[in-house]
Design a protein around this motif. Structure first.
Motif, PDB file in Angstrom:
ATOM      1  N   LYS A  18       0.820  -1.217   0.000  1.00  0.00           N
ATOM      2  CA  LYS A  18       0.000   0.000   0.000  1.00  0.00           C
ATOM      3  C   LYS A  18       0.855   1.270   0.000  1.00  0.00           C
ATOM      4  O   LYS A  18       0.326   2.374   0.123  1.00  0.00           O
ATOM      5  CB  LYS A  18      -0.925  -0.004   1.214  1.00  0.00           C
ATOM      6  CG  LYS A  18      -1.943  -1.143   1.204  1.00  0.00           C
ATOM      7  CD  LYS A  18      -2.839  -1.087   2.425  1.00  0.00           C
ATOM      8  CE  LYS A  18      -3.843  -2.248   2.401  1.00  0.00           C
ATOM      9  NZ  LYS A  18      -4.705  -2.241   3.611  1.00  0.00           N
ATOM     10  N   GLY A  19       2.174   1.081  -0.123  1.00  0.00           N
ATOM     11  CA  GLY A  19       3.070   2.241  -0.170  1.00  0.00           C
ATOM     12  C   GLY A  19       3.394   2.813   1.187  1.00  0.00           C
ATOM     13  O   GLY A  19       3.798   3.981   1.296  1.00  0.00           O
ATOM     14  N   LYS A  20       3.231   2.018   2.228  1.00  0.00           N
ATOM     15  CA  LYS A  20       3.537   2.484   3.588  1.00  0.00           C
ATOM     16  C   LYS A  20       4.962   2.067   3.954  1.00  0.00           C
ATOM     17  O   LYS A  20       5.388   0.961   3.649  1.00  0.00           O
ATOM     18  CB  LYS A  20       2.538   1.894   4.580  1.00  0.00           C
ATOM     19  CG  LYS A  20       2.687   2.421   6.011  1.00  0.00           C
ATOM     20  CD  LYS A  20       1.623   1.808   6.905  1.00  0.00           C
ATOM     21  CE  LYS A  20       1.714   2.328   8.334  1.00  0.00           C
ATOM     22  NZ  LYS A  20       1.374   3.756   8.417  1.00  0.00           N
ATOM     23  N   ALA A  40       8.917   7.950  -1.138  1.00  0.00           N
ATOM     24  CA  ALA A  40       7.577   8.408  -1.514  1.00  0.00           C
ATOM     25  C   ALA A  40       7.331   8.195  -3.009  1.00  0.00           C
ATOM     26  O   ALA A  40       6.259   7.721  -3.415  1.00  0.00           O
ATOM     27  CB  ALA A  40       7.409   9.877  -1.150  1.00  0.00           C
ATOM     28  N   HIS A  41       8.320   8.554  -3.815  1.00  0.00           N
ATOM     29  CA  HIS A  41       8.152   8.389  -5.265  1.00  0.00           C
ATOM     30  C   HIS A  41       8.141   6.913  -5.650  1.00  0.00           C
ATOM     31  O   HIS A  41       7.400   6.510  -6.558  1.00  0.00           O
ATOM     32  CB  HIS A  41       9.250   9.146  -6.008  1.00  0.00           C
ATOM     33  CG  HIS A  41       9.021  10.626  -6.050  1.00  0.00           C
ATOM     34  ND1 HIS A  41       8.184  11.222  -6.980  1.00  0.00           N
ATOM     35  CD2 HIS A  41       9.486  11.621  -5.267  1.00  0.00           C
ATOM     36  CE1 HIS A  41       8.154  12.533  -6.763  1.00  0.00           C
ATOM     37  NE2 HIS A  41       8.942  12.801  -5.733  1.00  0.00           N
ATOM     38  N   ALA A  78       6.900   4.657  -3.871  1.00  0.00           N
ATOM     39  CA  ALA A  78       5.574   4.186  -3.463  1.00  0.00           C
ATOM     40  C   ALA A  78       4.465   4.778  -4.324  1.00  0.00           C
ATOM     41  O   ALA A  78       3.297   4.395  -4.178  1.00  0.00           O
ATOM     42  CB  ALA A  78       5.330   4.550  -1.999  1.00  0.00           C
ATOM     43  N   GLY A  79       4.805   5.746  -5.180  1.00  0.00           N
ATOM     44  CA  GLY A  79       3.806   6.401  -6.005  1.00  0.00           C
ATOM     45  C   GLY A  79       2.893   7.314  -5.212  1.00  0.00           C
ATOM     46  O   GLY A  79       1.726   7.495  -5.564  1.00  0.00           O
ATOM     47  N   ARG A  80       3.434   7.910  -4.143  1.00  0.00           N
ATOM     48  CA  ARG A  80       2.616   8.735  -3.270  1.00  0.00           C
ATOM     49  C   ARG A  80       3.111  10.180  -3.255  1.00  0.00           C
ATOM     50  O   ARG A  80       4.279  10.468  -3.536  1.00  0.00           O
ATOM     51  CB  ARG A  80       2.639   8.153  -1.847  1.00  0.00           C
ATOM     52  CG  ARG A  80       2.074   6.754  -1.755  1.00  0.00           C
ATOM     53  CD  ARG A  80       2.125   6.225  -0.336  1.00  0.00           C
ATOM     54  NE  ARG A  80       1.321   7.051   0.573  1.00  0.00           N
ATOM     55  CZ  ARG A  80       1.284   6.865   1.878  1.00  0.00           C
ATOM     56  NH1 ARG A  80       2.023   5.901   2.437  1.00  0.00           N
ATOM     57  NH2 ARG A  80       0.531   7.642   2.651  1.00  0.00           N
ATOM     58  N   ASP A  81       2.199  11.078  -2.887  1.00  0.00           N
ATOM     59  CA  ASP A  81       2.563  12.483  -2.755  1.00  0.00           C
ATOM     60  C   ASP A  81       3.566  12.616  -1.607  1.00  0.00           C
ATOM     61  O   ASP A  81       3.322  12.111  -0.498  1.00  0.00           O
ATOM     62  CB  ASP A  81       1.321  13.318  -2.444  1.00  0.00           C
ATOM     63  CG  ASP A  81       1.663  14.774  -2.183  1.00  0.00           C
ATOM     64  OD1 ASP A  81       1.773  15.531  -3.155  1.00  0.00           O
ATOM     65  OD2 ASP A  81       1.825  15.135  -0.989  1.00  0.00           O
ATOM     66  N   GLU A 103       2.019  13.989   1.708  1.00  0.00           N
ATOM     67  CA  GLU A 103       1.133  13.033   2.362  1.00  0.00           C
ATOM     68  C   GLU A 103       1.916  11.848   2.928  1.00  0.00           C
ATOM     69  O   GLU A 103       1.586  11.326   3.994  1.00  0.00           O
ATOM     70  CB  GLU A 103       0.087  12.535   1.354  1.00  0.00           C
ATOM     71  CG  GLU A 103      -0.893  13.610   0.883  1.00  0.00           C
ATOM     72  CD  GLU A 103      -1.740  14.162   2.031  1.00  0.00           C
ATOM     73  OE1 GLU A 103      -1.927  13.452   3.046  1.00  0.00           O
ATOM     74  OE2 GLU A 103      -2.202  15.307   1.926  1.00  0.00           O
ATOM     75  N   PHE A 104       2.983  11.447   2.233  1.00  0.00           N
ATOM     76  CA  PHE A 104       3.829  10.354   2.705  1.00  0.00           C
ATOM     77  C   PHE A 104       4.471  10.720   4.045  1.00  0.00           C
ATOM     78  O   PHE A 104       4.527   9.903   4.968  1.00  0.00           O
ATOM     79  CB  PHE A 104       4.904  10.069   1.650  1.00  0.00           C
ATOM     80  CG  PHE A 104       5.728   8.837   1.919  1.00  0.00           C
ATOM     81  CD1 PHE A 104       5.186   7.573   1.719  1.00  0.00           C
ATOM     82  CD2 PHE A 104       7.043   8.935   2.349  1.00  0.00           C
ATOM     83  CE1 PHE A 104       5.948   6.419   1.952  1.00  0.00           C
ATOM     84  CE2 PHE A 104       7.812   7.804   2.589  1.00  0.00           C
ATOM     85  CZ  PHE A 104       7.258   6.540   2.394  1.00  0.00           C
ATOM     86  N   ASP A 159       1.906  10.669   6.807  1.00  0.00           N
ATOM     87  CA  ASP A 159       1.602   9.289   7.168  1.00  0.00           C
ATOM     88  C   ASP A 159       2.644   8.737   8.141  1.00  0.00           C
ATOM     89  O   ASP A 159       2.308   8.037   9.104  1.00  0.00           O
ATOM     90  CB  ASP A 159       1.548   8.422   5.907  1.00  0.00           C
ATOM     91  CG  ASP A 159       1.090   7.016   6.211  1.00  0.00           C
ATOM     92  OD1 ASP A 159       0.131   6.848   6.986  1.00  0.00           O
ATOM     93  OD2 ASP A 159       1.695   6.053   5.679  1.00  0.00           O
TER      94      ASP A 159
END
Length: 758
Positions: free
Chosen positions: A471-473, A553-554, A556-559, A562-563, A566
């Motif tokens: 989930k990109g965590k 973050a990148h 994980a494909g996340r902003d 926001e990363f 989190d």
């Protein structure tokens, strides 16, 4: 201002009791003397009787305040001024509570005096150390003046109020100036703390406004203020040649030839100590002018015993670090969970190596000190641009075997400090030379001395691995930190001790936020002196950690914002662990991060290729800071930092808005400069670079970045701003470079990275 949601105030600091803070300690003429307790002192500071007053009507709270018969209010600034603005901002606190008109205020620099309590300037400590006590002192003096007026008029004190350097009685429209009230106030007892009411911050008239630096007129007109400006009758001038290899000793020198040079009065060898931060061995040349001393130095020939450090080189350190990275660290700083297992289970892992070099402080005013030894009473008088006068005095006393009471130290303004003047090597050099010379002596370092004999920011190497779930965590973090130390003796044993800035706390973000975290460290012996450098440790750790977090973050494909939120989570406070641990207020950091994103329109702009935004935050020296950088990178790889938005939370009050803005702006520009240019190469145990032609810094023509400084007011103690805004700049810019070009910066300075793109 009301406390923001989800942010808990730190425990309130109890006000000192009346007997522990202020007391009537002496009378001279009509002057009132109040003892001052510095923050952190366990007992009342011992105050000596002041010198005779010019007028019996003067009101003299001994340590900090004098109100003259002409209405002039003289406030003593006890902390060293190194460009951080403390000589202006701290007296503002007293003036606010004292209700004096700022135009009536005169600020003088206090010399080293045990009556003042702690007098160091470093680590952004001057404001939090003194803020509450200065309020109390100003308010106590105001209370006594109001009581003096009330008794003079035979009215209740509650009917009187202080304003504009006077006490007013509204009912009768009478007014008495402070000058007129001093003699009466001096006869009154010091009130109990419960009877001293501090001003409501909502009623502040001075604090939070823009006040120009009190030294600004003198600086721009070239008036003498700095250590290098000191001039005494009959003064001689000195230079001091040290071994180009750290720790080297003098075997022989052509002293007779040097003594025969024009204007030279003497030349001699000083044996020194074995401490890299003490009195280094060398050759002193004493002359009638600085020019004569520098000229003779060019003819000096010294045969050196270069010692164990002669084979050190940056190339060897780099190769050594890469080899050590394949082995377990020698010290475990934090070990939570099972990192190896978590990385093995991760949906994706990311690995990267980051490195940065040794760098110099490169303050504009090179190190200097003036000293005069009195043979009649074996005393020493010193004039020094120092950040830590007490340590300077102690080092001189230790090396020269003198009682501290025989050493008087005058604090001059410093032409930049950045942590360099926390060391006292230049002070003890001047003192040792002066003890051999029957005249005042000014020691002046050349720019090459300053750069090659600095106490440097430690270089370092970070070998990182991170794991992400499906989930990109972020689920795992491993950092093997390889850095530098030197041998010290402890309990009769030689031990390798990390240099300043080369010691990583296990509490550093994101360590204590993760279930699986391994932080380990390995030290390499350097034989190189290291010392605090602006925001020690944080200045490089923030770059490493937030650059790597951006990589994760990148991946994980996340902003990236926001990363980070989190990882921070929604727990109010992360407790500190270990000896140096301190609580981390997650709510404060979340707020500055969200606010900087709002101010910078994070994620709302569409940038063309070659332009981008980057974000970072850091908790440093009690300050919570987040920054967004916007950059443009040309196809040829030329970088322009277009805009930097900074949001800070340093507590409930900005003391001097002008000074605070300047500190943020200066931190950003210093951060850009340090990111782009400086590095020191070490070959054969020597620093190669010697002057600014080899060690460039950001020039005025390149400092056109738009800087926006925003300050959040929260219900927390007031803290300093000299350090906190520096660390997030480098990662914010480097993350913006990646957004613009797709290229990662993993080595400092930027000159090692090709930023060109097509």
């Amino acid at each position: 201002m009301n406390k923001p949601a989800n942010i808990s105030a730190e425990p309130k600091v109890n006000s000192p009791a009346r007997r522990d803070f202020l007391r009537m300690s002496a009378f001279t003429g009509g002057g009132l003397v109040l003892a001052y307790l510095g923050a952190g002192d366990s007992a009342l500071a011992q105050i000596s009787k002041p010198a005779a007053l010019p007028s019996s009507t003067d009101f003299v709270p001994h340590a900090l305040i004098r109100i003259g018969s002409d209405g002039t209010v003289t406030l003593v600034s006890k902390q060293p001024e190194i460009g951080q603005g403390i000589k202006t901002s701290l007296p503002m606190v007293i003036a606010e509570e004292l209700e004096v008109n700022w135009k009536d205020v005169r600020i003088i620099q206090g010399d080293l005096n045990p009556a003042y309590g702690s007098q160091g300037a470093g680590g952004s400590t001057s404001t939090p150390t003194n803020y509450n006590e200065f309020h109390r002192l100003g308010a106590t003096a105001r209370t006594m003046l109001v009581s003096a007026a009330a008794q003079t008029w035979n009215v209740p004190a509650s009917e009187c109020h202080a304003a504009d350097s006077a006490v007013h009685h509204a009912a009768s429209q009478r007014k008495l100036t402070y000058a007129a009230l001093a003699a009466k106030a001096a006869t009154l007892p010091v009130p109990d703390a419960k009877d001293v009411k501090l001003k409501d911050p909502a009623q502040f008239k001075l604090l939070g406004t823009r006040i120009g630096g009190v030294d600004n007129p003198a600086i721009v007109t070239g008036k003498p203020l700095f250590g290098i400006d000191v001039k005494l009758p009959g003064m001689l001038y000195a230079v001091y040649e040290k071994c180009p290899v750290f720790g080297g000793k003098v075997l022989s020198a052509n002293l007779e030839h040097i003594k025969a040079q024009p204007g030279v009065k003497d030349a001699f060898v000083i044996e020194g100590t074995d401490n890299l931060r003490g009195l280094m061995p060398g050759v002193a040349i004493i002359a009638e002018t600085t020019w004569a001393a520098f000229s003779a130095r060019k003819l000096l020939e010294v045969k050196w015993d270069e010692g164990k450090g002669a084979n050190a080189s940056w190339a060897d350190f780099t190769a050594q670090a890469k080899k050590l990275a394949t082995q377990p660290g020698t010290t475990s700083l934090r070990k939570d969970g099972d990192v190896a297992a978590a990385l093995g289970k991760a949906a994706r892992t990311v690995e990267a190596a980051y490195s940065y070099p040794f760098i110099s402080h490169a303050s504009m005013e090179p190190q200097n000190c003036t000293a005069a030894y009195n043979t009649q009473d074996s005393s020493l008088e010193i004039w020094a641009p120092t950040q830590l006068p007490e340590s300077g005095q102690a080092l001189v006393a230790d090396v020269l075997a003198m009682p501290k009471e025989k050493i008087k130290l005058h604090i001059t303004r410093s032409g930049g400090g950045f942590g360099r003047r926390l060391s006292s090597d230049f002070i003890v050099e001047a003192a040792a030379i002066a003890k051999r010379v029957n005249a005042p002596v000014k020691l002046t370092w050349s720019r090459e001395d300053d750069m090659r004999h600095d106490h440097f920011r430690a270089g370092g190497f970070h070998f990182l691995r991170g794991g992400l779930d499906d989930k990109g965590k972020l689920t795992a973090w491993h950092n093997h930190f390889v850095s530098f130390g030197n041998k010290v003796m402890r309990d009769g044993k030689s031990q390798l001790q990390a240099g300043s800035g080369a010691s990583l706390s296990g509490d550093e973000f994101p360590g204590r936020w993760l279930e699986n975290c391994l932080l380990e460290q390995t030290l390499m012996e350097s034989h190189i002196p290291m010392g605090p450098w602006r925001a020690p440790g944080s200045n490089v750790f923030a770059w490493v950690f937030h650059s790597f977090i951006d990589e994760l973050a990148h991946a994980a494909g996340r902003d990236p914002m926001e990363f980070r939120l989190d990882i921070l989570g929604d727990k109010e406070i992360m407790p500190g662990t270990g000896e140096r641990g301190q609580p981390y207020h997650v709510g404060r950091m979340r707020r500055v991060l969200q606010e900087v994103a709002l101010k910078a329109d994070w994620g709302k702009k569409k940038f063309p290729r070659g332009q981008g935004q980057g974000i970072a935050f850091h908790f440093s020296h009690r300050g919570y800071i987040a920054e967004v950088a916007e950059v443009t990178v040309s196809k040829q790889g030329e970088l322009k930092v277009d805009r930097v938005v900074v949001v800070t939370d340093i507590g409930s009050q900005i003391v001097n808005l002008s000074g605070a803005e300047h500190q943020v702006q200066g931190s950003v520009l210093d951060g850009i400069s340090t990111l782009m240019y400086p590095e020191l190469d070490i070959q054969r145990g020597r620093v190669v670079q010697g002057n600014f032609n080899e060690y460039p810094l950001l020039r005025i023509k390149d400092s056109y970045t738009k800087i926006e400084a925003h300050f959040l007011k929260t219900d927390f103690p007031v803290t300093g701003l000299g350090e906190p805004a520096f660390p997030p700049l480098a990662p914010a810019v480097c993350n913006a470079i990646f957004a613009a070009t797709g290229k990662r910066v993993r080595q400092l300075p930027l000159t090692h990275t090709d930023l060109s793109w097509s």
